[in-house]
Design a protein around this motif. Structure first.
Motif, PDB file in Angstrom:
ATOM      1  N   GLU A 132       0.825  -1.206   0.000  1.00  0.00           N
ATOM      2  CA  GLU A 132       0.000   0.000   0.000  1.00  0.00           C
ATOM      3  C   GLU A 132       0.861   1.259   0.000  1.00  0.00           C
ATOM      4  O   GLU A 132       0.513   2.268  -0.633  1.00  0.00           O
ATOM      5  N   ILE A 133       1.981   1.195   0.713  1.00  0.00           N
ATOM      6  CA  ILE A 133       2.889   2.353   0.726  1.00  0.00           C
ATOM      7  C   ILE A 133       3.427   2.608  -0.677  1.00  0.00           C
ATOM      8  O   ILE A 133       3.511   3.754  -1.143  1.00  0.00           O
ATOM      9  N   LYS A 134       3.795   1.547  -1.373  1.00  0.00           N
ATOM     10  CA  LYS A 134       4.289   1.712  -2.738  1.00  0.00           C
ATOM     11  C   LYS A 134       3.209   2.297  -3.650  1.00  0.00           C
ATOM     12  O   LYS A 134       3.485   3.155  -4.484  1.00  0.00           O
ATOM     13  N   ILE A 135       1.977   1.815  -3.450  1.00  0.00           N
ATOM     14  CA  ILE A 135       0.877   2.318  -4.276  1.00  0.00           C
ATOM     15  C   ILE A 135       0.657   3.804  -4.029  1.00  0.00           C
ATOM     16  O   ILE A 135       0.496   4.606  -4.960  1.00  0.00           O
ATOM     17  N   LYS A 136       0.641   4.179  -2.711  1.00  0.00           N
ATOM     18  CA  LYS A 136       0.448   5.592  -2.383  1.00  0.00           C
ATOM     19  C   LYS A 136       1.595   6.444  -2.911  1.00  0.00           C
ATOM     20  O   LYS A 136       1.393   7.563  -3.411  1.00  0.00           O
ATOM     21  N   ALA A 137       2.819   5.922  -2.797  1.00  0.00           N
ATOM     22  CA  ALA A 137       3.971   6.667  -3.310  1.00  0.00           C
ATOM     23  C   ALA A 137       3.860   6.846  -4.827  1.00  0.00           C
ATOM     24  O   ALA A 137       4.152   7.914  -5.367  1.00  0.00           O
ATOM     25  N   GLN A 138       3.399   5.779  -5.502  1.00  0.00           N
ATOM     26  CA  GLN A 138       3.229   5.871  -6.956  1.00  0.00           C
ATOM     27  C   GLN A 138       2.154   6.896  -7.307  1.00  0.00           C
ATOM     28  O   GLN A 138       2.284   7.654  -8.265  1.00  0.00           O
ATOM     29  N   GLU A 139       1.056   6.905  -6.500  1.00  0.00           N
ATOM     30  CA  GLU A 139      -0.007   7.880  -6.734  1.00  0.00           C
ATOM     31  C   GLU A 139       0.507   9.300  -6.555  1.00  0.00           C
ATOM     32  O   GLU A 139       0.177  10.211  -7.342  1.00  0.00           O
ATOM     33  N   LEU A 140       1.309   9.486  -5.496  1.00  0.00           N
ATOM     34  CA  LEU A 140       1.865  10.824  -5.265  1.00  0.00           C
ATOM     35  C   LEU A 140       2.784  11.235  -6.409  1.00  0.00           C
ATOM     36  O   LEU A 140       2.754  12.391  -6.865  1.00  0.00           O
ATOM     37  N   ARG A 141       3.626  10.303  -6.871  1.00  0.00           N
ATOM     38  CA  ARG A 141       4.513  10.626  -7.989  1.00  0.00           C
ATOM     39  C   ARG A 141       3.720  10.934  -9.264  1.00  0.00           C
ATOM     40  O   ARG A 141       4.049  11.859 -10.004  1.00  0.00           O
ATOM     41  N   GLU A 142       2.666  10.141  -9.498  1.00  0.00           N
ATOM     42  CA  GLU A 142       1.838  10.368 -10.676  1.00  0.00           C
ATOM     43  C   GLU A 142       1.139  11.724 -10.590  1.00  0.00           C
ATOM     44  O   GLU A 142       1.052  12.472 -11.583  1.00  0.00           O
ATOM     45  N   ARG A 143       0.665  12.046  -9.364  1.00  0.00           N
ATOM     46  CA  ARG A 143       0.008  13.338  -9.181  1.00  0.00           C
ATOM     47  C   ARG A 143       0.996  14.485  -9.406  1.00  0.00           C
ATOM     48  O   ARG A 143       0.668  15.489 -10.053  1.00  0.00           O
TER      49      ARG A 143
END
Length: 414
Positions: A183-194
């Protein structure tokens, strides 16, 4: 002084309320928040009323809208934070901040002094730093080393809360984020994508601004070019008109001079002045009478002009060569006029390369010299002007014709 905001110890962001701190923690997983006496900026745009919480946000708003006037209402909206106040205690829903913050279950989490490396802490105290400053330096430098702590103090010695003891949630050290690594990786990916999308949007906006600027500059350059061309046309028209006026004045002067000469001739002949009011009768055409006189032979001057004209027209595309030929002929004639007794000036070898290049190879050059009196000798290998055939009048005429051909720019054109 009471605290006016909460600062995130991980990214340095200032937050007005506990709710904002909780939202920030959920988005970023940051959990280190400390009380600060520095109020969050509240710069309100005078044009549209938009509040900006930082200088950077104000600059971005100015670039997007062009609004320049902002009113600083930071002190008007700043509220001191009472960390002892519990949520909903006074019934108005305000949340205070002290040594406790609101937890996810509606209860208040106790705020405590963060744990630091005891050995490094004692060394900093021995060096003369206060407990609050030493604790703050070790906490924000992650207890890495004494050098990092001292560097942190040097960089933040002007902070208003440098001598305040930092406070963190009591659950910070004991309770880790409940998110799994995936989940941390997913959130980090979302933040990077944003962040990537925001950067791309900003780049597109800047490209549109640059394109608008290029179009504006292009229009300005086009208008400037049109204005310059119009001014140049006006200047040329003015010059042409000035030339016409000057030519008209010159013709008028010539006409007046002719009238004055005519009147002077009538006066010398004893005739009365001509009455300008009298209309002159149109002259009847005179019938041409045939002349029975013999045709006048062509003079040597005309023959010389024909030779020079032929030379000029034959080589009309090489003005330099024609001019060099004229100058050479003038030199030959001038040498003979100055030294008529010198035989070397009266004899020219036709096979001489220099003579061939300058005069001999050009049609009309040798013929011109023969008109001046030169005769061919030695099987046509040279031409010679005998002393008894030197005619100064003919040579002076030749020099005059050459000078006229050199100085007249229209010679040989018609």
């Amino acid at each position: 002084m009471a605290g006016l905001s909460l600062r995130c110890g991980d990214c340095g962001l200032q937050l007005k309320t506990v709710e904002e701190a909780q939202e920030h923690a959920e988005r970023t997983s940051h959990s280190n928040f400390v009380e600060s006496t520095e109020a969050v900026l509240n710069l309100v745009c005078s044009t549209c009323g938009k509040p900006c919480r930082s200088k950077t946000e104000m600059d971005l708003h100015t670039k997007r809208t062009g609004h320049l006037d902002f009113v600083d209402k930071t002190l008007e909206t700043a509220k001191p934070i009472d960390l002892e106040k519990e949520v909903g205690k006074d019934g108005d829903g305000d949340v205070g901040r002290g040594d406790r913050t609101e937890g996810g279950n509606g209860q208040l989490d106790e705020m405590v002094v963060p744990k630091v490396d005891e050995k490094l802490f004692e060394e900093l105290k021995t060096m003369g730093f206060s407990e609050a400053r030493a604790t703050r330096a070790l906490h924000y430098s992650k207890n890495t080393s004494l050098e990092d702590s001292i560097n942190w103090i040097a960089e933040h010695e002007n902070d208003t809360d440098i001598d305040q003891m930092p406070l963190v949630s009591a659950k910070t050290d004991s309770k880790k984020p409940s998110l799994t690594p995936e989940e941390i990786k997913i959130k980090a990916q979302e933040l990077r994508e944003r962040a990537r999308k925001k950067k791309e949007e900003e780049e597109r906006r800047m490209e549109r601004e640059r394109e608008k600027e290029r179009i504006r500059m292009g229009k300005e350059l086009l208008e400037a070019k049109k204005s310059e061309e119009a001014n140049e046309r006006k200047r040329l028209m003015f010059l042409r008109q000035a030339e016409k006026d000057e030519e008209k004045r010159a013709r008028e002067k010539i006409r007046q001079k002719l009238e004055e000469d005519k009147a002077e001739r009538r006066r010398k002949l004893g005739l009365p002045p001509e009455d300008p009011g009298v209309i002159k009768p149109s002259a009847h055409p005179v019938q041409e009478k045939k002349s029975f006189l013999p045709i006048k032979p062509v003079t040597k001057g005309e023959q010389m002009r024909d030779c020079l004209r032929t030379l000029k027209q034959t080589h009309k595309d090489d003005d330099a060569k024609v001019k060099k030929a004229f100058q050479t002929l003038l030199t030959y004639i001038g040498n003979i006029v100055k030294n008529p007794n010198e035989e070397k000036f009266r004899k020219i070898r036709l096979t001489n390369p220099s003579f061939q290049d300058r005069v001999g190879s050009l049609k009309g050059g040798v013929e011109f010299l023969q008109i001046c009196g030169f005769e061919k000798l030695d099987g046509d290998e040279s031409i010679f002007l005998a002393r008894d055939k030197v005619d100064m009048s003919v040579l002076n005429m030749a020099g005059s014709e050459i000078n006229s051909a050199i100085s007249n720019p229209f010679f040989g054109i018609l």
